[in-house]
Design an enzyme around this catalytic site. Structure first.
Site, PDB file in Angstrom:
ATOM      1  N   SER A   1      49.960  76.852 -20.995  1.00  0.00           N
ATOM      2  CA  SER A   1      48.993  77.265 -19.971  1.00  0.00           C
ATOM      3  C   SER A   1      48.259  78.527 -20.405  1.00  0.00           C
ATOM      4  CB  SER A   1      49.740  77.531 -18.656  1.00  0.00           C
ATOM      5  OG  SER A   1      48.918  78.191 -17.726  1.00  0.00           O
TER       6      SER A   1
ATOM      7  N   TYR B   1      57.283  81.918 -14.120  1.00  0.00           N
ATOM      8  CA  TYR B   1      56.666  80.655 -14.575  1.00  0.00           C
ATOM      9  C   TYR B   1      55.895  80.902 -15.874  1.00  0.00           C
ATOM     10  CZ  TYR B   1      52.949  77.332 -15.283  1.00  0.00           C
ATOM     11  OH  TYR B   1      52.078  76.462 -15.880  1.00  0.00           O
TER      12      TYR B   1
ATOM     13  N   LYS C   1      56.511  79.693 -20.114  1.00  0.00           N
ATOM     14  CA  LYS C   1      55.544  79.074 -21.044  1.00  0.00           C
ATOM     15  C   LYS C   1      55.518  79.871 -22.357  1.00  0.00           C
ATOM     16  CE  LYS C   1      54.187  75.687 -18.481  1.00  0.00           C
ATOM     17  NZ  LYS C   1      54.615  74.316 -18.813  1.00  0.00           N
TER      18      LYS C   1
HETATM   19  C1  WQD Z   1      42.218  79.254  -8.578  1.00  0.00           C
HETATM   20  C2  WQD Z   1      41.326  80.264  -7.871  1.00  0.00           C
HETATM   21  C3  WQD Z   1      42.485  81.735  -6.375  1.00  0.00           C
HETATM   22  C4  WQD Z   1      43.631  78.725  -3.420  1.00  0.00           C
HETATM   23  C5  WQD Z   1      47.484  78.447 -11.364  1.00  0.00           C
HETATM   24  C6  WQD Z   1      48.524  78.773 -12.388  1.00  0.00           C
HETATM   25  C7  WQD Z   1      48.175  78.103 -13.693  1.00  0.00           C
HETATM   26  C8  WQD Z   1      48.014  76.632 -13.452  1.00  0.00           C
HETATM   27  C9  WQD Z   1      46.908  76.380 -12.418  1.00  0.00           C
HETATM   28  C10 WQD Z   1      50.096  75.475 -13.792  1.00  0.00           C
HETATM   29  C11 WQD Z   1      41.969  81.639  -7.791  1.00  0.00           C
HETATM   30  C12 WQD Z   1      41.503  80.846  -5.627  1.00  0.00           C
HETATM   31  C13 WQD Z   1      43.126  79.348  -4.549  1.00  0.00           C
HETATM   32  C14 WQD Z   1      43.064  79.011  -2.141  1.00  0.00           C
HETATM   33  C15 WQD Z   1      41.513  80.506  -3.203  1.00  0.00           C
HETATM   34  N1  WQD Z   1      49.222  76.070 -12.981  1.00  0.00           N
HETATM   35  N2  WQD Z   1      42.083  80.213  -4.424  1.00  0.00           N
HETATM   36  N3  WQD Z   1      42.027  79.893  -2.080  1.00  0.00           N
HETATM   37  O1  WQD Z   1      45.964  80.604  -9.874  1.00  0.00           O
HETATM   38  O2  WQD Z   1      44.038  80.052 -11.455  1.00  0.00           O
HETATM   39  O3  WQD Z   1      46.251  78.973 -11.794  1.00  0.00           O
HETATM   40  O4  WQD Z   1      47.338  77.054 -11.216  1.00  0.00           O
HETATM   41  O5  WQD Z   1      50.019  75.298 -14.962  1.00  0.00           O
HETATM   42  O6  WQD Z   1      49.211  78.340 -14.601  1.00  0.00           O
HETATM   43  O7  WQD Z   1      48.515  80.170 -12.587  1.00  0.00           O
HETATM   44  O8  WQD Z   1      44.864  78.316  -9.846  1.00  0.00           O
HETATM   45  O9  WQD Z   1      44.015  76.866  -8.057  1.00  0.00           O
HETATM   46  O10 WQD Z   1      45.825  78.578  -7.503  1.00  0.00           O
HETATM   47  O11 WQD Z   1      43.510  79.338  -7.970  1.00  0.00           O
HETATM   48  O12 WQD Z   1      40.557  81.305  -3.109  1.00  0.00           O
HETATM   49  O13 WQD Z   1      43.493  78.480  -1.072  1.00  0.00           O
HETATM   50  O14 WQD Z   1      41.151  79.831  -6.526  1.00  0.00           O
HETATM   51  O15 WQD Z   1      42.434  83.055  -5.858  1.00  0.00           O
HETATM   52  O16 WQD Z   1      40.945  82.607  -7.939  1.00  0.00           O
HETATM   53  P1  WQD Z   1      45.248  79.618 -10.714  1.00  0.00           P
HETATM   54  P2  WQD Z   1      44.602  78.216  -8.283  1.00  0.00           P
END
Ligand code: WQD
Length: 342
Positions: free
Chosen positions: A127, A152, A156
């Protein structure tokens, strides 16, 4: 004779889409999954799409006897794609031992058994989280690995080191490590997709559930970042593009004679999109409004990260191709198929 591939975590989101692409590419697939974060109906979806029902073993990869039995009853496995892992950042902070045990013991069991059963290569699901908050974007594979900000993410980083050290010790295997950015979307057939358990932590499933009226309102976690519209930027990669990269990586590893024992690739589009831009692209692509509010920042979020996919483009010959509007339409079609089920 079809090459046989073991897909661990193969009823999961990325595992199921990768299984479809492996079958489409002429591979035979064996899936092992403990169904802790997925369900066996996904196998029906894979069969409906490809016309082929992959062999399925319900089991836990942290139990080496289970894995040894699998390799014995499914002889001739040439390669492994390892998706089996716990992957919720927030949960890993609450349950670190579960994450270290599940993610690291699974990998070590697979690595230990590969030489015993003549398995030649393993593709590892890593990741972009290993990079932490980049000093600059776009980010390529030479960027420094930063101290993990969650157990997590640490699993990785440690997993990548375990693979490197094991192969450096002389293990007769190869590995390709794929560092994903943000996988999103669903299969165009709407027969498989993301199945978040409980309240979705990731943006797109929460967004589509809001659009479907399951959630009242999407909260945008902060709009006071130093980005053009104030919301965080990510590199969102369509799940089919991501799955196809795994097939290319496996083929390269099994058929590419002169490749390095360990290769690492960033899998992203090379384009950063903000949260607000993604919401807008969903609304433009589907015509469905997404009620949202601006809320507080989420603890642990990084501000902006997107990939420089040049190495994957040039060495793997792979490039993300699905337009984000298509990805949004596929995600919406999948959500509508799920209906009101949570
Ligand atoms: C994306 C953006 C949030 C939800 C994580 C893991 C990564 C991978 C993918 C496993 C961010 C914003 C989110 C919401 C929001 N997982 N958001 N409202 O955090 O980039 O990555 O998931 O492999 O390793 O770290 O993904 O989809 O959670 O968030 O505003 O209800 O959307 O703040 O900026 P993230 P995400």
């Amino acid at each position: 004779m079809k090459k046989k591939i073991l897909v661990t975590g193969g009823t999961g989101y990325i595992g199921s889409h990768t299984t479809v692409e492996l079958i489409n590419a002429g591979y035979e697939v064996v899936i092992i999954d403990n169904l802790s974060n997925s369900n066996r109906e996904v196998i029906d979806g894979i069969e409906a799409i490809t016309g082929v029902r992959p062999a399925f073993v319900e089991g836990d990869c942290t139990d080496i006897a289970t894995l040894r039995n699998l390799f014995t009853s499914h002889p001739g496995i040439a390669g492994i794609i390892n998706f089996a892992a716990s992957k919720a950042v927030g949960e890993s902070v609450q349950k670190p031992l579960l994450y270290y045990r599940n993610n690291l013991v699974t990998l070590m069991n697979l690595l230990e058994l590969m030489p015993e059963f003549g398995v030649r290569g393993i593709v590892f699901s890593s990741s972009c989280t290993v990079y932490g908050e980049p000093d600059k974007n776009p980010i390529d594979e030479t960027a420094p690995i930063k101290a993990a900000t969650s157990p997590y993410g640490n699993t990785k980083q440690i997993s990548e080191e375990i693979i490197e050290d094991y192969i450096a010790s002389g293990a007769p295997i190869k590995s390709i490590i794929l560092r994903y950015f943000n996988p999103i979307g669903a299969h165009p057939s709407a027969l498989i997709g993301e199945l978040p358990v409980g309240v979705p932590q990731n943006l797109v499933p929460y967004l589509t559930q809001t659009a479907a009226g399951i959630r009242e309102q999407l909260t945008v976690f902060g709009n006071d970042y130093s980005t053009p519209d104030g919301s965080c930027i990510r590199d969102y990669i369509d799940i089919i593009d991501l799955a196809r990269a795994h097939v290319i990586a496996m083929t390269r590893m099994l058929d590419g004679a002169d490749t390095d024992a360990v290769e690492i690739f960033n899998l992203g589009t090379g384009r950063g999109l903000s949260v607000l831009e993604l919401i807008n692209s969903f609304e433009a692509a589907t015509g469905v409004k997404v009620p949202y509010r601006i809320g507080e920042r989420r603890e642990g979020d990084i501000e902006k990260i997107w990939a420089d996919p040049k190495k994957a483009n040039e060495v793997l010959g792979w490039k993300a191709e699905v337009p984000v509007e298509d990805t949004m339409r596929n995600a919406w079609a999948w959500q509508q198929r799920l209906g009101q089920s949570l």
